[in-house]
Design a protein around this motif. Structure first.
Motif, PDB file in Angstrom:
ATOM      1  N   GLY A 152      22.696   2.379  14.847  1.00 34.94           N
ATOM      2  CA  GLY A 152      22.933   1.829  13.514  1.00 34.94           C
ATOM      3  C   GLY A 152      21.686   1.202  12.925  1.00 34.94           C
ATOM      4  O   GLY A 152      21.766   0.273  12.129  1.00 34.94           O
ATOM      5  N   GLY A 153      20.530   1.725  13.312  1.00 31.99           N
ATOM      6  CA  GLY A 153      19.260   1.239  12.767  1.00 31.99           C
ATOM      7  C   GLY A 153      18.430   2.414  12.279  1.00 31.99           C
ATOM      8  O   GLY A 153      18.821   3.578  12.424  1.00 31.99           O
ATOM      9  N   VAL A 154      17.261   2.104  11.712  1.00 28.02           N
ATOM     10  CA  VAL A 154      16.377   3.154  11.218  1.00 28.02           C
ATOM     11  C   VAL A 154      15.581   3.711  12.391  1.00 28.02           C
ATOM     12  O   VAL A 154      15.008   2.954  13.178  1.00 28.02           O
ATOM     13  N   TYR A 166      15.566  -2.169  13.535  1.00 31.56           N
ATOM     14  CA  TYR A 166      16.311  -3.335  13.033  1.00 31.56           C
ATOM     15  C   TYR A 166      17.807  -2.975  12.959  1.00 31.56           C
ATOM     16  O   TYR A 166      18.176  -1.948  12.407  1.00 31.56           O
ATOM     17  N   PRO A 167      18.680  -3.831  13.505  1.00 35.98           N
ATOM     18  CA  PRO A 167      20.104  -3.474  13.568  1.00 35.98           C
ATOM     19  C   PRO A 167      20.829  -3.668  12.224  1.00 35.98           C
ATOM     20  O   PRO A 167      21.618  -4.601  12.058  1.00 35.98           O
ATOM     21  N   VAL A 168      20.555  -2.778  11.288  1.00 32.66           N
ATOM     22  CA  VAL A 168      21.084  -2.910   9.918  1.00 32.66           C
ATOM     23  C   VAL A 168      22.615  -2.909   9.917  1.00 32.66           C
ATOM     24  O   VAL A 168      23.267  -3.752   9.285  1.00 32.66           O
ATOM     25  N   GLN A 169      23.179  -1.960  10.660  1.00 34.97           N
ATOM     26  CA  GLN A 169      24.640  -1.804  10.679  1.00 34.97           C
ATOM     27  C   GLN A 169      25.310  -3.071  11.248  1.00 34.97           C
ATOM     28  O   GLN A 169      26.279  -3.580  10.670  1.00 34.97           O
ATOM     29  N   VAL A 181      28.940   1.128   8.209  1.00 35.36           N
ATOM     30  CA  VAL A 181      28.287   2.388   8.571  1.00 35.36           C
ATOM     31  C   VAL A 181      26.980   2.496   7.794  1.00 35.36           C
ATOM     32  O   VAL A 181      26.838   1.944   6.709  1.00 35.36           O
ATOM     33  N   MET A 182      26.050   3.201   8.393  1.00 36.76           N
ATOM     34  CA  MET A 182      24.734   3.377   7.793  1.00 36.76           C
ATOM     35  C   MET A 182      24.351   4.845   7.924  1.00 36.76           C
ATOM     36  O   MET A 182      24.666   5.478   8.928  1.00 36.76           O
ATOM     37  N   ASP A 183      23.706   5.367   6.904  1.00 38.10           N
ATOM     38  CA  ASP A 183      23.281   6.761   6.989  1.00 38.10           C
ATOM     39  C   ASP A 183      22.064   6.968   6.103  1.00 38.10           C
ATOM     40  O   ASP A 183      21.722   6.113   5.281  1.00 38.10           O
ATOM     41  N   ASN A 184      21.441   8.099   6.273  1.00 40.43           N
ATOM     42  CA  ASN A 184      20.315   8.492   5.437  1.00 40.43           C
ATOM     43  C   ASN A 184      20.803   8.727   4.004  1.00 40.43           C
ATOM     44  O   ASN A 184      21.897   9.245   3.794  1.00 40.43           O
TER      45      ASN A 184
END
Ligand SMILES: [Zn+2]
Length: 387
Positions: A152-154, A166-169, A181-184
């Motif tokens: 869940g990071g870049v 970095y743990p964005v999610q 949720v995180m995505d491109n």
């Protein structure tokens, strides 16, 4: 309640895809006993995943209660971040936007500064929308770099310095207390176009042309995933004859060295035009400035060249071009069509639609809502919740 084939979560998917709208249809499609269907539908109704929605007459002339997925009353927060600006929205999992806002912020400021701004603005939007925090079911964020779905990071990104790992999610999930949720960004925009505009397409190839260039492939409604999250990163595909240096990666001859917003700004500044963003380029092209039209058309041709290889490989139904360039689409799309159609085998393009994004600036947030709905209403989450 058990998971596995024909679990309650599986049955919900049949309502989501339109394969069933009543208990009778569910019984017919699954072959399950009436008592089993009743039991599982009752559980889905009690948990708030389904609602009764009037009645319809079935094939035998008898009225039966219509059921639909309850995706309108709950709230989600979505963010679509580009390199220089982003769009935030309060929406529902059906992808209907209730309130939205645009932020101007460079992704290069790093995760702490950007996410502090995003969460503060999302808090404000939620309050302005009149929706309660208790109705919040999830958040979704799109970013202009490769995303590691496991962490869940870049994943390593040259366009997002300081974001690696970095743990964005987790940051969003902790802050709002709901799944994140995180995505491109190109993945989410492509998913938005496919789900909303081309729901019956077998295969959609989406390309975002903004400050950089990214793409996604959606096959039968699902995003194609790469081994190391680098799928769709076509901006650095090399084109023979292109001598310019790529501002993003420093190599020579990249597609992005001629067709990205960065490159178009640089080339027009070199011709004496005072502009700083992709939107300035688009504006100049729209008023018919010959330098801008030339640069934009050349960019379109370069993209068409790279896409002819992708189309030969994939044979998609639709190629959708989105991102800021879409506002200059006549000139850009003309360039894309010229080389894409000229360099592909007729069979691969005989039924190919090449279209500008229909959702425009909203493609990312609509795709983010769709991606989040897949999680909230997915079999795994539903079965976990009502077991
Ligand atoms: Zn490059």
């Amino acid at each position: 309640m058990s998971s596995g084939p024909n679990s309650a979560g599986d049955l919900l998917q049949l309502f989501r895809t339109g394969s069933a709208a009543t208990r009778n249809e569910l019984q017919r499609v699954t072959g399950l006993a009436r008592s089993t269907v009743t039991y599982k539908v009752d559980a889905l109704l009690a948990a708030g995943y389904l609602v009764e929605d009037g009645s319809i007459v079935d094939g035998r002339g008898r009225p039966s209660t219509r059921l639909r997925v309850n995706d309108h009353v709950t709230t989600i927060l979505v963010a679509d971040l580009g390199a220089t600006h982003g769009r935030l929205a309060v929406a529902n999992p059906a992808g209907e936007v209730l309130l939205e806002s645009v932020i101007e912020s460079s992704i290069r400021k790093g995760p702490e500064a950007v996410l502090a701004m995003v969460t503060r603005r999302l808090d404000e939007l939620l309050e302005q929308s009149g929706r309660s925090i208790s109705s919040l079911r999830g958040t979704a964020i799109g970013v202009p770099g490769p995303v590691n779905l496991h962490t869940g990071g870049v994943a390593r990104s040259i366009s997002m310095p300081g974001w690696d790992g970095y743990p964005v999610q987790d940051h969003l999930a902790d802050y709002f207390g709901v799944p994140a949720v995180m995505d491109n960004d190109a993945n989410l925009m492509g998913l938005g176009e496919q789900r909303r505009i081309y729901p019956d397409a077998h295969q959609v190839l989406f390309v975002k042309v903004g400050t950089g260039i990214g793409s996604s492939v959606i096959i039968d409604g699902e995003l194609l995933r790469g081994t190391d999250s680098a799928e769709g990163d076509i901006g650095h595909a090399k084109i023979i004859g292109v001598e310019q240096t790529c501002i993003s990666c420093g190599a020579r001859g990249c597609l992005a060295a001629i067709a990205s917003g960065h490159a178009m700004v640089r080339d027009l500044r070199g011709l004496g035009h005072d502009l700083t963003t992709m939107r300035d380029v688009v504006q100049l092209a729209r008023v018919g400035n010959s330098d801008a039209v030339g640069v934009v058309t050349a960019a379109g041709r370069a993209l068409g060249d790279v896409l002819s290889t992708a189309v030969s490989l994939l044979n998609p139904d639709v190629v959708v071009i989105g991102g800021d360039i879409v506002h200059a689409h006549e000139h850009f799309m003309h360039g894309v069509r010229e080389t894409l159609l000229g360099r592909s085998q007729p069979l691969a393009t005989a039924r190919l639609t090449i279209a500008p994004s229909a959702l425009g600036d909203r493609a990312g947030i609509i795709g983010a809502a769709a991606r989040l709905a897949d999680v909230i209403f997915g079999s795994v989450a539903v079965d976990a919740k009502i077991s």
